[in-house]
Design a protein around this motif. Sequence first.
Motif, PDB file in Angstrom:
ATOM      1  N   SER A 189       0.826  -1.216   0.000  1.00 12.67           N
ATOM      2  CA  SER A 189       0.000   0.000   0.000  1.00 12.67           C
ATOM      3  C   SER A 189       0.852   1.255   0.000  1.00 12.67           C
ATOM      4  CB  SER A 189      -0.931  -0.003   1.219  1.00 12.67           C
ATOM      5  OG  SER A 189      -1.789  -1.116   1.196  1.00 12.67           O
ATOM      6  N   CYS A 239       0.376   6.325  -7.748  1.00 10.41           N
ATOM      7  CA  CYS A 239      -0.668   7.343  -7.505  1.00 10.41           C
ATOM      8  C   CYS A 239      -0.103   8.745  -7.690  1.00 10.41           C
ATOM      9  CB  CYS A 239      -1.234   7.198  -6.099  1.00 10.41           C
ATOM     10  SG  CYS A 239      -2.330   5.787  -5.865  1.00 10.41           S
ATOM     11  N   PHE A 272     -10.692   8.867  -2.820  1.00 12.96           N
ATOM     12  CA  PHE A 272     -11.014   7.497  -3.233  1.00 12.96           C
ATOM     13  C   PHE A 272      -9.782   6.589  -3.244  1.00 12.96           C
ATOM     14  CE2 PHE A 272     -14.896   9.500  -5.017  1.00 12.96           C
ATOM     15  CZ  PHE A 272     -15.821   8.699  -4.353  1.00 12.96           C
ATOM     16  N   SER A 273      -8.614   7.131  -3.583  1.00 14.55           N
ATOM     17  CA  SER A 273      -7.402   6.302  -3.551  1.00 14.55           C
ATOM     18  C   SER A 273      -7.060   5.928  -2.108  1.00 14.55           C
ATOM     19  CB  SER A 273      -6.224   7.034  -4.208  1.00 14.55           C
ATOM     20  OG  SER A 273      -5.989   8.288  -3.577  1.00 14.55           O
ATOM     21  N   ALA A 280      -9.549   3.340  -0.895  1.00 13.57           N
ATOM     22  CA  ALA A 280      -9.248   2.037  -1.496  1.00 13.57           C
ATOM     23  C   ALA A 280      -8.110   1.354  -0.745  1.00 13.57           C
ATOM     24  CB  ALA A 280      -8.877   2.228  -2.972  1.00 13.57           C
ATOM     25  N   ALA A 307      -9.539   0.060   2.484  1.00 13.78           N
ATOM     26  CA  ALA A 307     -10.330  -1.158   2.259  1.00 13.78           C
ATOM     27  C   ALA A 307      -9.422  -2.353   1.989  1.00 13.78           C
ATOM     28  CB  ALA A 307     -11.282  -0.939   1.087  1.00 13.78           C
ATOM     29  N   PHE A 308      -8.354  -2.146   1.237  1.00 17.62           N
ATOM     30  CA  PHE A 308      -7.402  -3.212   0.917  1.00 17.62           C
ATOM     31  C   PHE A 308      -6.751  -3.768   2.182  1.00 17.62           C
ATOM     32  CE2 PHE A 308      -2.914  -4.252  -0.302  1.00 17.62           C
ATOM     33  CZ  PHE A 308      -3.193  -5.437  -0.984  1.00 17.62           C
ATOM     34  N   TYR A 315      -7.295  11.383   3.646  1.00 11.55           N
ATOM     35  CA  TYR A 315      -7.012  10.107   2.970  1.00 11.55           C
ATOM     36  C   TYR A 315      -5.884  10.202   1.950  1.00 11.55           C
ATOM     37  CZ  TYR A 315     -11.214   8.201   5.105  1.00 11.55           C
ATOM     38  OH  TYR A 315     -12.145   7.758   6.013  1.00 11.55           O
ATOM     39  N   TYR A 373      -2.944   9.576  -0.085  1.00  9.48           N
ATOM     40  CA  TYR A 373      -2.240   8.291  -0.132  1.00  9.48           C
ATOM     41  C   TYR A 373      -0.815   8.354   0.409  1.00  9.48           C
ATOM     42  CZ  TYR A 373      -1.108  10.773  -4.439  1.00  9.48           C
ATOM     43  OH  TYR A 373      -0.765  11.753  -5.336  1.00  9.48           O
TER      44      TYR A 373
END
Length: 464
Positions: A25, A32, A54-55, A58, A61-62, A170, A172
Motif C-alpha cells: 500500500s 498514484c 477514493f485512492s 481504497a 479497504a485493501f 485520505y 495516499y
Amino acid sequence: MAAPLLETVSESLGSPEPAVRLILSILIGYPCALLYRRLLFHQPATVIHLFHSFSGLALAAFNFGSQLYHSVVCVLVQFLMLRLMGRTVTAVLSSFTFQMIYLLAGYYYTATEEYDIKWTMPHCVLMLKLVGLSFDYYDGGKEPSQLSPEQKKAALLSVPSLLEVCGFSYFYGGFLVGPQFTLRSYQRLVAGELTDCPGKPPNSVVPAMKRFGLGFLCLLIYAIFSPYYPDSYYQTAEYEAQPFWYRCVFILLWAKIGLYKYVSCWVIAEGVCILSGLGYNGVVDGKHQWDACANMKVWLFETTPLFSGTIASFNINTNAWVARHVFKRLKFLGNKPLSHVTSLFFLTIWHGLHSGYFLCFSMEFFIITVERQAQALVRDSPLLTRLASSPLYPFIYVVQQFIHWLFMGYPLVAFCLFTYDKWLKVYSSVYFCGHVFFLVAYLSMPYLRKALVPKKERKDKKQE
C-alpha cells in the motif's frame, strides 16, 4: 485471486500478510503520485480531492476491509464540529476529546499481546491530523500578532469543505503511516504551489527515488536480519541461559534492527510525498529543499551518540505535532518540566494502553534528564571539555555510542513487549541494569559537579 497471491508472497517472504499489504500500500503511493503529476496536476481542486479521497479509501479497504468505517466516522464528525462549533475553544476541546476517546476505545477493544497491523494503526495518524485541523481552524480566527510564525503558516482563514477534509485525511502519501502535514500544506499542493517550477509538476523524481532507495535498503536490512532477533526470543529458556553480556548485546542488536521497520516505512512514504510535491520546502542557499515531510534524519539517527539526537532524528513530524499542539500550548502553566511530562503522557496513551508504553516514555524522560545534566557537566568542567576535544575522543565516542545504543534499546523492550509479565522478565534477566545505571548517574551528578567544576563556575550557575 488477490488473497491467495498475497498469502503466497507472505509465506515466501516469511512475513505476516497484513505486513505485506501495508508495504504494498505504501509502494502503491508512487504510481498514484505519478498519475497525479501526469494527469491531474492542472485539474480543478474538486477532481484532485476526489482522487485523493477514493485512492486513500481504497488503500484502507485493501488493508482493513469494512473497518475503514472508523476513519469515515471520525472524518465526518470532525467536519461537523468545524461547521457547527466554529472557531471556539469548545470546538478544539470537543475535537480532542472525541478523537482521543475513539482511538483509545479502539485500542481497548482490539488489544492483543502482540503487535498487530489493524485499523488503529493508521487511525492514530488520522487522529493527530483531525485534532491539528481543529487547532489550525481556531488559530485562523486570531489576530496575526497573537500567532507564532508556525501557527501563522498553518492557520486556516476559512472553513474547509467536506471534500477538502476527506482529501486531506485520505491522501495516499500520509494516510497509513504518516507523515503529519497541515491542511494549509495540502491546499497548497492541490493549488499547484508546491513546485520548484511554477505552473508545472515539480522536478522531484530524483529526490523521491533517493528516499525510496534509502527506504528500500532499510527494509532489506530489516527483512534479512530481523528473523535472527525476534521478540519471542526474550521469553525462551535459551535467552535466560545466556551470559549477562550476551543478553545485553542482544537487546542492543534487537533494537537496532527492529527500528528499521519504522525507518523503512517512513522514508519510503516520504518519497511518495516528495514525488507528489508535498515534500517541497522552498529554497535554502539557492537549493530547492524536499524535506517538508521528512519523518527521519537517517544520517543523524545512525551517527548521533546522544539520546536527544535519536529523538530529534526519529518520527520527526509526530514529535513536531506534539511540540506545536501540546507542549507549546501549555505555556500558560509556566513550567517547562510539567509541560514536557504532559507531552510525554499524551504520546504514551496515543501509542496505546499497555503498561510497556508507560514505562518506555517514563524512562525516556529520565534518560533525557540525566543526559542534559551530563552535557552541562562536560560544558562547565574544563577537564572534561579538554578531554572531549582531545585525541582520545574517538575512543570516548565508541564507548558513548555503545552506551547510547544499549540503553536506547533498553526502554524499547517494554515498548515492544507490551505487557508487565513479559518486560519484567527481560529486565529481571539483565538485573534492571538500565534503571540502575541512570539512577546512579542521576544521584552522582551533584558530587561530580563539585569535583570537576571550579567553585567560581558553580557560583555563576547558581546566580543564573
